[in-house]
Design a protein around this motif. Structure first.
Motif, PDB file in Angstrom:
ATOM      1  N   THR A 573      21.323  -0.718  -6.796  1.00  0.00           N
ATOM      2  CA  THR A 573      20.475   0.012  -5.848  1.00  0.00           C
ATOM      3  C   THR A 573      19.211  -0.779  -5.546  1.00  0.00           C
ATOM      4  OG1 THR A 573      21.297   2.119  -6.686  1.00  0.00           O
ATOM      5  CG2 THR A 573      19.229   2.169  -5.449  1.00  0.00           C
ATOM      6  N   PHE A 574      18.757  -1.548  -6.527  1.00  0.00           N
ATOM      7  CA  PHE A 574      17.531  -2.309  -6.391  1.00  0.00           C
ATOM      8  C   PHE A 574      17.854  -3.741  -5.979  1.00  0.00           C
ATOM      9  CE2 PHE A 574      16.819   1.001  -9.536  1.00  0.00           C
ATOM     10  CZ  PHE A 574      15.668   1.608  -9.060  1.00  0.00           C
ATOM     11  N   THR A 575      16.902  -4.375  -5.308  1.00  0.00           N
ATOM     12  CA  THR A 575      17.072  -5.768  -4.890  1.00  0.00           C
ATOM     13  C   THR A 575      16.829  -6.700  -6.072  1.00  0.00           C
ATOM     14  OG1 THR A 575      14.752  -6.033  -4.273  1.00  0.00           O
ATOM     15  CG2 THR A 575      16.254  -5.166  -2.586  1.00  0.00           C
ATOM     16  N   GLU A 576      17.212  -7.944  -5.894  1.00  0.00           N
ATOM     17  CA  GLU A 576      17.017  -8.926  -6.955  1.00  0.00           C
ATOM     18  C   GLU A 576      15.538  -9.129  -7.261  1.00  0.00           C
ATOM     19  OE1 GLU A 576      18.978 -10.457  -8.884  1.00  0.00           O
ATOM     20  OE2 GLU A 576      20.992 -10.181  -8.048  1.00  0.00           O
ATOM     21  N   ALA A 577      14.701  -9.048  -6.235  1.00  0.00           N
ATOM     22  CA  ALA A 577      13.279  -9.313  -6.423  1.00  0.00           C
ATOM     23  C   ALA A 577      12.503  -8.119  -6.950  1.00  0.00           C
ATOM     24  CB  ALA A 577      12.654  -9.772  -5.103  1.00  0.00           C
ATOM     25  N   SER A 578      13.146  -6.970  -7.086  1.00  0.00           N
ATOM     26  CA  SER A 578      12.421  -5.765  -7.472  1.00  0.00           C
ATOM     27  C   SER A 578      12.014  -5.747  -8.931  1.00  0.00           C
ATOM     28  CB  SER A 578      13.275  -4.533  -7.174  1.00  0.00           C
ATOM     29  OG  SER A 578      14.427  -4.513  -8.015  1.00  0.00           O
ATOM     30  N   GLY A 579      12.763  -6.452  -9.793  1.00  0.00           N
ATOM     31  CA  GLY A 579      12.496  -6.407 -11.225  1.00  0.00           C
ATOM     32  C   GLY A 579      13.135  -5.247 -11.925  1.00  0.00           C
ATOM     33  N   LEU A 580      13.977  -4.463 -11.260  1.00  0.00           N
ATOM     34  CA  LEU A 580      14.622  -3.292 -11.849  1.00  0.00           C
ATOM     35  C   LEU A 580      16.142  -3.356 -11.808  1.00  0.00           C
ATOM     36  CD1 LEU A 580      12.351  -0.440 -10.439  1.00  0.00           C
ATOM     37  CD2 LEU A 580      12.643  -1.020 -12.858  1.00  0.00           C
ATOM     38  N   ARG A 581      16.692  -4.407 -11.267  1.00  0.00           N
ATOM     39  CA  ARG A 581      18.139  -4.441 -11.076  1.00  0.00           C
ATOM     40  C   ARG A 581      18.885  -4.657 -12.402  1.00  0.00           C
ATOM     41  NH1 ARG A 581      21.012  -7.102  -5.878  1.00  0.00           N
ATOM     42  NH2 ARG A 581      23.127  -6.329  -6.259  1.00  0.00           N
ATOM     43  N   ASP A 582      18.356  -5.458 -13.283  1.00  0.00           N
ATOM     44  CA  ASP A 582      19.021  -5.746 -14.549  1.00  0.00           C
ATOM     45  C   ASP A 582      18.847  -4.591 -15.530  1.00  0.00           C
ATOM     46  OD1 ASP A 582      19.747  -8.227 -13.559  1.00  0.00           O
ATOM     47  OD2 ASP A 582      17.924  -9.205 -14.324  1.00  0.00           O
ATOM     48  N   ASP A 586      11.684  -6.034 -15.584  1.00  0.00           N
ATOM     49  CA  ASP A 586      10.568  -6.942 -15.806  1.00  0.00           C
ATOM     50  C   ASP A 586       9.481  -6.227 -16.614  1.00  0.00           C
ATOM     51  OD1 ASP A 586      11.867  -8.865 -14.378  1.00  0.00           O
ATOM     52  OD2 ASP A 586      10.663  -8.632 -12.554  1.00  0.00           O
ATOM     53  N   TYR A 587       8.587  -7.031 -17.190  1.00  0.00           N
ATOM     54  CA  TYR A 587       7.429  -6.478 -17.877  1.00  0.00           C
ATOM     55  C   TYR A 587       6.310  -6.251 -16.848  1.00  0.00           C
ATOM     56  CZ  TYR A 587       9.806  -8.378 -21.997  1.00  0.00           C
ATOM     57  OH  TYR A 587      10.725  -8.682 -22.966  1.00  0.00           O
ATOM     58  N   VAL A 588       5.655  -5.106 -16.959  1.00  0.00           N
ATOM     59  CA  VAL A 588       4.525  -4.809 -16.075  1.00  0.00           C
ATOM     60  C   VAL A 588       3.313  -4.495 -16.935  1.00  0.00           C
ATOM     61  CG1 VAL A 588       5.914  -3.986 -14.144  1.00  0.00           C
ATOM     62  CG2 VAL A 588       5.197  -2.377 -15.906  1.00  0.00           C
ATOM     63  N   GLY A 589       2.137  -4.853 -16.438  1.00  0.00           N
ATOM     64  CA  GLY A 589       0.935  -4.603 -17.216  1.00  0.00           C
ATOM     65  C   GLY A 589      -0.321  -4.670 -16.385  1.00  0.00           C
ATOM     66  N   ARG A 590      -1.384  -4.127 -16.967  1.00  0.00           N
ATOM     67  CA  ARG A 590      -2.695  -4.157 -16.322  1.00  0.00           C
ATOM     68  C   ARG A 590      -3.763  -4.325 -17.402  1.00  0.00           C
ATOM     69  NH1 ARG A 590      -3.071   0.751 -14.572  1.00  0.00           N
ATOM     70  NH2 ARG A 590      -4.472   1.524 -16.201  1.00  0.00           N
ATOM     71  N   ASN A 610      12.966 -12.774 -18.714  1.00  0.00           N
ATOM     72  CA  ASN A 610      13.629 -13.928 -19.314  1.00  0.00           C
ATOM     73  C   ASN A 610      12.707 -14.600 -20.331  1.00  0.00           C
ATOM     74  OD1 ASN A 610      11.785 -15.512 -17.811  1.00  0.00           O
ATOM     75  ND2 ASN A 610      13.192 -15.603 -16.069  1.00  0.00           N
ATOM     76  N   SER A 611      13.232 -15.628 -20.966  1.00  0.00           N
ATOM     77  CA  SER A 611      12.484 -16.295 -22.029  1.00  0.00           C
ATOM     78  C   SER A 611      11.265 -17.039 -21.504  1.00  0.00           C
ATOM     79  CB  SER A 611      13.404 -17.275 -22.774  1.00  0.00           C
ATOM     80  OG  SER A 611      13.941 -18.242 -21.854  1.00  0.00           O
ATOM     81  N   ASN A 612      11.266 -17.401 -20.240  1.00  0.00           N
ATOM     82  CA  ASN A 612      10.136 -18.140 -19.666  1.00  0.00           C
ATOM     83  C   ASN A 612       9.005 -17.228 -19.186  1.00  0.00           C
ATOM     84  OD1 ASN A 612      11.442 -20.626 -20.058  1.00  0.00           O
ATOM     85  ND2 ASN A 612      12.529 -20.420 -18.080  1.00  0.00           N
ATOM     86  N   LEU A 613       9.294 -15.931 -19.108  1.00  0.00           N
ATOM     87  CA  LEU A 613       8.293 -14.981 -18.605  1.00  0.00           C
ATOM     88  C   LEU A 613       7.726 -15.436 -17.265  1.00  0.00           C
ATOM     89  CD1 LEU A 613       6.333 -14.076 -21.865  1.00  0.00           C
ATOM     90  CD2 LEU A 613       8.173 -12.797 -20.772  1.00  0.00           C
ATOM     91  N   ASP A 614       8.605 -15.744 -16.313  1.00  0.00           N
ATOM     92  CA  ASP A 614       8.178 -16.188 -14.993  1.00  0.00           C
ATOM     93  C   ASP A 614       7.351 -15.099 -14.307  1.00  0.00           C
ATOM     94  OD1 ASP A 614       9.580 -18.573 -15.311  1.00  0.00           O
ATOM     95  OD2 ASP A 614      11.436 -17.680 -14.530  1.00  0.00           O
TER      96      ASP A 614
END
Length: 726
Positions: A573-582, A586-590, A610-614
């Motif tokens: 449902t989510f795009t590859e760039a969304s960070g929610l597809r896998d 992704d990690y999010v923070g403030r 991923n291991s590189n935390l891109d």
């Protein structure tokens, strides 16, 4: 000259100052010995007059009352001082002489050497007058004469809002206006000048044989506003001369023509009107370009009314003849996005109930989007209610939405949505906070001409469909607080489990309101990350994170929030760039850091799991300094995550420096740079001088944007405002 206040002083001097003297003298009992003071009610106002003097005499044969030596008259907050005041009953004449001064209730101080009033106080004469108004503006005249009870004529008058030089008071102020003759007509509420000369630093700059403006009793009146001058590649040299027309007490119109040496004529208009229960504002413009021979323009309307205390209605309309006109002509308050939104609405709020009815029309300004494909939303209806908590603190909620979208080219859609929700908090003795949530949402769709360009994998044609979307969630938080000397520390782990069925995003359901979204810390613990109704974030998931903070004295604090989401399986449902597809998001923070009131840093980031935390998204902003001397910088590295412009990346940095160079001088410098293309987007330099006399702004701006007819340009401008004139 701001003769609005300066001219009224003559009426105040003659009509008030001497009338107080005359009234008080007429009611004091005759005395032939020194008097320390006396008080009596005045005939006119009914307020008592307090009078003191070294000597007070009354000559009954001549009908003359005379007070000498430190004469002081006070009434109703006004105070008159003079060396001598006399009143002649036979001639009906009041005179005051020797260091005459009058302190008004509003703080205005008037000085003179001699003054007299005759003819029932309708005619008068004053010599060597000067005044200091409550806004610290000042003026003087060689003499003044009052006629017919409503006209005051000053000879050789001068006026300025500037303070005199402390080291040399005889020096000319920064600016002043001199007039051979200045007349204040109270019945016409007008001040007129003859042979007026405007001086800057003591040097004559402008001359006008005749000049007039309203007096201080007029709140607003028609007239020209300060001109504005700019120089740019597009206009070459351009000047605007606005004219303000006060139609009546509740409405006005400002017309702003612009004359430029390179482009054709431009005219803008702004109409405002207030009503008992609302207001409207209409503005628009028309431009005729020489180069393209096109007529361009815009119109905007804002209206807001209150039918009752609970019901409001209004409209916000904005339309332009083409996509780039508002930016090309620097129309004020233009939207920062790519869409011009027009809206007509009605809203009602009653306790915990909210209802609204809206109609939307959109104009897209992107080059590749045809406005024939942009929908019209009529109507859009919303209802929301939150009910009173139950015995154990649980609350029920009800939300409903109905929308109808239509296009001249493309799909049409009707949608009806209703949601019932329940939320129950529980505070454990150990300090843990549990919140249980359950919801049931039902959506019904009717769509026509749904194309694959709108929803990949959809089928063309018309159809009617619906869905039911249940969800339950449990939120657990354990805030742990510790006092450490002058600092209070907080650590709060957060875990939220959500259970809802997969599916709900079938290809026959169009996506109109969830095309673009962003996964960040603000929606990490949301039931659904999509901003609208058309897409649903389904399937079991576990959201977890931690919030940490430290709060010190003097408002210093540090706050940190980071987290991630775990799904039962991947979701396309989510795009590859969304960070929610896998499966793992992704990690999010403030991070927010503010050691004190003069420093603040906010850093928001989304990192690949991923291991590189891109770095997938990074936004940073910092402010250092006070309100007058500060440095701000903002950085953004963004990737579009919508379905139409996936993987388009933008990276830019912007910095602003504001400095108060001295008591009167300030500067502002701004720079914006595109880091992807390694090129400047904006350079700005402004210099401002402000004192009690005038305000002048000099600025130079260089833009590097290329968007169809908008090309890189350099703009140089000046804005000048004289105190008491604007």
């Amino acid at each position: 000259m701001n003769a609005r206040r300066g001219g009224l002083l003559q009426a105040a001097i003659i009509a008030l100052l001497l009338s107080y003297a005359a009234q008080s003298q007429a009611q004091i009992q005759p005395q032939s010995q020194p008097a320390a003071g006396s008080a009596a009610p005045t005939a006119g106002s009914g307020e008592p007059v307090l009078m003191t003097a070294d000597q007070l005499n009354y000559d009954q044969n001549l009908g003359l009352i005379r007070a000498e030596g430190k004469v002081e008259l006070s009434q109703g907050g006004r105070t008159l001082l003079a060396d001598m005041v006399s009143y002649s009953e036979r001639d009906d004449k009041v005179t005051a002489s020797g260091n005459v001064s009058l302190l008004e209730e509003n703080g205005t101080v008037i000085f003179a050497n001699y003054m007299e009033l005759t003819g029932g106080m309708r005619n008068g004469f004053i010599r060597d007058i000067s005044f200091l108004l409550n806004d610290m503006s000042r003026g003087a005249a060689a003499q003044a004469e009052r006629k017919d009870g409503n006209r005051t004529i000053m000879k050789k008058a001068v006026y300025s809002t500037c303070s005199l030089c402390e080291s040399d008071p005889t020096r000319a102020p920064l600016w002043q206006i001199k007039g051979r003759e200045v007349e204040h007509n109270e019945s016409e509420q007008e001040i007129k000048y003859r042979d007026a000369v405007f001086e800057l630093f003591g040097i004559p700059i402008l001359y006008s044989p005749y000049f007039s403006h309203p007096d201080p009793t007029v709140n607003r009146r028609s007239g020209f506003l300060p001109p504005r001058y700019t120089s740019s590649s597009f206009f070459q040299s351009a000047v605007q001369v606005p004219y303000f027309y006060a139609i009546d007490d509740t409405s006005d119109l400002t017309v702003t023509p612009q004359y430029s040496t390179r482009q054709g004529p431009f005219i803008g208009a702004d109409y405002r009107q207030r009503f008992a229960k609302g207001e409207i504002q209409l503005d628009g413009s028309v431009a005729d370009e020489d180069a393209s021979n096109d007529t361009r323009g815009h119109i905007r309307a804002n209206a807001a009314f209150r039918a009752t205390d609970d019901i409001t209605y209004g409209a916000n309309i904005l339309r332009s003849t083409d996509d780039t006109y508002l930016s090309r002509y620097s129309i004020q308050d233009r939207p920062s996005g790519n869409t011009l939104v027009s809206r007509v609405y009605g809203e009602a709020i009653n306790n915990r109930h909210f209802a609204s009815v809206n109609a939307f029309a959109f104009q897209n300004t992107l080059e590749r989007v045809r406005n024939s494909t942009v929908p019209i939303a009529v109507p859009v209806m919303d209802y929301s209610a939150v009910f009173e908590p139950g015995d154990y603190g649980g609350r029920w909620g009800l939300d409903a939405n109905m929308v109808s979208l239509s296009r001249s080219e493309g799909p049409d859609m009707r949608r009806l949505t209703s949601t019932v929700s329940w939320s129950q908090p529980y505070y454990a003795p150990s300090g843990e906070v549990f919140t249980a949530t359950a919801m049931m949402r039902a959506d019904g769709y009717w769509s026509d001409n749904v194309s694959q360009s709108m929803v990949p994998g959809s089928t063309d044609g018309a159809n009617m469909t619906g869905r039911v979307l249940p969800a339950v969630a449990l939120d657990w938080r354990y805030p742990m607080v510790r006092d450490a000397g002058r600092m209070r520390q907080l650590v709060e782990p957060i875990v939220m489990g959500v259970i809802s069925p997969y599916g709900g995003n079938r290809s026959d359901i169009p996506n109109e309101d969830s095309v673009s979204f962003e996964f960040d810390e603000t929606n990490l613990f949301s039931l659904s990350r999509f901003p609208g109704y058309d897409r649903w974030d389904g399937g079991p998931k576990l959201n977890y994170g931690v919030r940490m903070a430290a709060y010190g004295e003097n408002n210093g604090h540090v706050e940190f929030l980071a987290g991630q989401s775990l799904r039962a399986k991947t979701d396309d449902t989510f795009t590859e760039a969304s960070g929610l597809r896998d499966q793992f998001s992704d990690y999010v923070g403030r991070l927010t850091v503010s050691p004190g009131r003069y420093i603040q840093l906010v850093d928001r980031v989304r990192l690949a799991q991923n291991s590189n935390l891109d770095v997938r998204r990074h936004e940073m902003g910092a402010t250092l300094g006070t309100s007058t001397n500060n440095f701000t910088v903002s950085y953004a590295d963004l990737v579009n995550t919508d379905y139409l412009r996936q993987n388009e990346r933008q990276e830019a940095i912007s910095a602003t420096v504001r400095m108060q160079l001295s008591k009167y001088w300030a500067t502002e410098i701004r720079h914006t740079r595109d880091l992807r293309d390694d090129g400047s987007l904006l350079n700005f330099l402004g210099l401002r001088y402000t004192d009690e006399c005038f305000d002048i702004i000099l600025f130079a701006e260089r833009t590097f944007t290329v968007n169809r007819d908008i090309q890189p340009d350099t703009v140089i401008g000046v804005r000048f405002r004289i105190a008491s004139f604007n």
